[in-house]
Design an enzyme around this catalytic site. Structure first.
Site, mmCIF file in Angstrom:
data_model
loop_
_atom_site.group_PDB
_atom_site.id
_atom_site.type_symbol
_atom_site.label_atom_id
_atom_site.label_comp_id
_atom_site.label_asym_id
_atom_site.label_seq_id
_atom_site.Cartn_x
_atom_site.Cartn_y
_atom_site.Cartn_z
ATOM 1 N N SER A 128 0.836 -1.201 0.000
ATOM 2 C CA SER A 128 0.000 0.000 0.000
ATOM 3 C C SER A 128 0.874 1.256 0.000
ATOM 4 O O SER A 128 1.670 1.442 -0.908
ATOM 5 C CB SER A 128 -0.953 -0.052 1.200
ATOM 6 N N ASP A 282 -8.390 -5.603 -5.886
ATOM 7 C CA ASP A 282 -8.099 -4.403 -5.099
ATOM 8 C C ASP A 282 -8.828 -3.205 -5.700
ATOM 9 O O ASP A 282 -8.633 -2.872 -6.872
ATOM 10 C CB ASP A 282 -6.591 -4.158 -5.090
ATOM 11 N N HIS A 311 -7.863 -5.189 -1.247
ATOM 12 C CA HIS A 311 -6.601 -4.558 -0.870
ATOM 13 C C HIS A 311 -5.839 -5.399 0.146
ATOM 14 O O HIS A 311 -4.612 -5.360 0.194
ATOM 15 C CB HIS A 311 -6.883 -3.168 -0.302
#
Length: 334
Positions: A128, A282, A311
């Site tokens: 991320s 995601d 995610h």
């Protein structure tokens, strides 16, 4: 987990504001070898710290402390490094300045060089927002980074992701207890709203269709939202969360004096062997966005994590997903 502090002193940020006593929190795993060439940099994610990163570190894993010196570095705004919640007035709370990923990585480079005498990086990787920093490292220091991996992240925030983050931000600041960031008690209603907004984005439609909350031990969907999401940010400072959102929204690989907004040049400069690992489902960082980035990079490939966990495919929630990441990191370190 105990952590160390790098006292960076006065640090001028890209925003034009100077942090007078800037600190960076970090932990290390393993030992730095005599040649100082076994270094892995593993920066933190949104709303996370070094404590969340152990899922990829350990004997037999790619990030094996018996082989590598692994340094996990907490972003500014994380609550451990300099953040709205721990910075003195007049830069505390909502007056904390904008921090970019460029700012974070320039500080991290100083930490490695000044504390450990390290200039060469065997691998930089992250999930991320940690992946955003991996991109920054490889682009800013192309002759010093041998390999990089980004899992469920991007080098530059897209307009769609920017808009998603606007919704999260509004969840906090519309709480009456927010008071422009000068709150006396935490804005719990806003933090709860943030959790519910995040719940619809962090996991995929497929995950919800499969009623995966039942496998997590929740009786109903509402039970899952209340038990998992309503209080998930209660132990985080709201201003810290907003600072990280601002950093995420401002992420732009080419926004620096090296590349002056030229995205093609910023991505093409990455010499490191790179594996970019988007999650198939995601919603923050779609596969197509990563494919467009890889098309500008000379030595990169896309490996899709075929997961319904959205995610969270990059965050160590599911062993099968983590195995895909671990295998990619082993390839890069081979």
């Amino acid at each position: 987990m105990k952590y160390e502090i790098f006292n960076a002193g006065r640090v001028a940020l890209q925003s034009g504001i100077t942090l007078p006593d800037c600190c960076v929190a970090y932990v290390t795993h393993g030992r730095l070898n005599a040649a100082k060439d076994n270094v892995v940099v593993f920066p933190s994610r949104y709303a996370g710290t070094h404590a969340d990163q152990t899922y990829l570190i350990g004997p037999g894993k790619a990030l094996d402390p018996e082989k590598y010196f692994i340094i996990c570095i907490n972003m500014l705004g994380s609550g451990l490094s300099s953040s709205p919640s721990n910075t003195a007035r007049p830069l505390s709370g909502p007056d904390f300045p904008l921090v970019t990923q460029y700012d974070n990585v320039v500080l991290q480079e100083r930490l490695l060089r000044e504390v450990f005498g390290v200039t060469q990086i065997k691998l930089v990787c992250g999930w991320s927002m940690g992946g955003q920093q991996a991109f920054q490292w490889a682009s800013l220091f192309p002759d010093r980074v041998a390999a990089m991996a980004c899992f469920c992240g991007q080098g530059t925030t897209t307009p769609h992701t920017h808009v998603f983050l606007e919704g999260v931000k509004q969840g906090i600041i519309t709480d009456p207890d927010w008071r422009g960031g000068y709150y006396e008690t935490p804005p719990y209603k806003g933090l709860m709203a943030k959790g519910r907004i995040w719940a619809g984005w962090a996991l995929s439609q497929e995950w919800y269709r499969a009623k995966m909350w039942e496998k997590q031990g929740f009786a109903t969907l509402e039970d899952y939202l209340k038990g998992n999401w309503d209080g998930i940010y209660f132990n985080r400072d709201a201003n810290d969360m907003l600072s990280l959102i601002a950093t995420w929204q401002a992420c732009d690989l080419a926004n620096n004096q090296l590349y002056n907004g030229d995205a093609n040049a910023a991505y093409a400069a990455i010499k490191a062997r790179a594996i970019i690992l988007p999650g198939r489902t995601d919603l923050y960082f779609p596969v197509a966005d990563n494919a467009a980035e890889v098309a500008m990079m000379p030595n990169a490939e896309v490996r899709v994590i075929d997961s319904i966990w959205g995610h969270y495919a990059g965050g160590g929630r599911v062993a099968e997903d983590t195995a895909v990441i671990d295998a990619a990191l082993k390839d890069l370190l081979a």
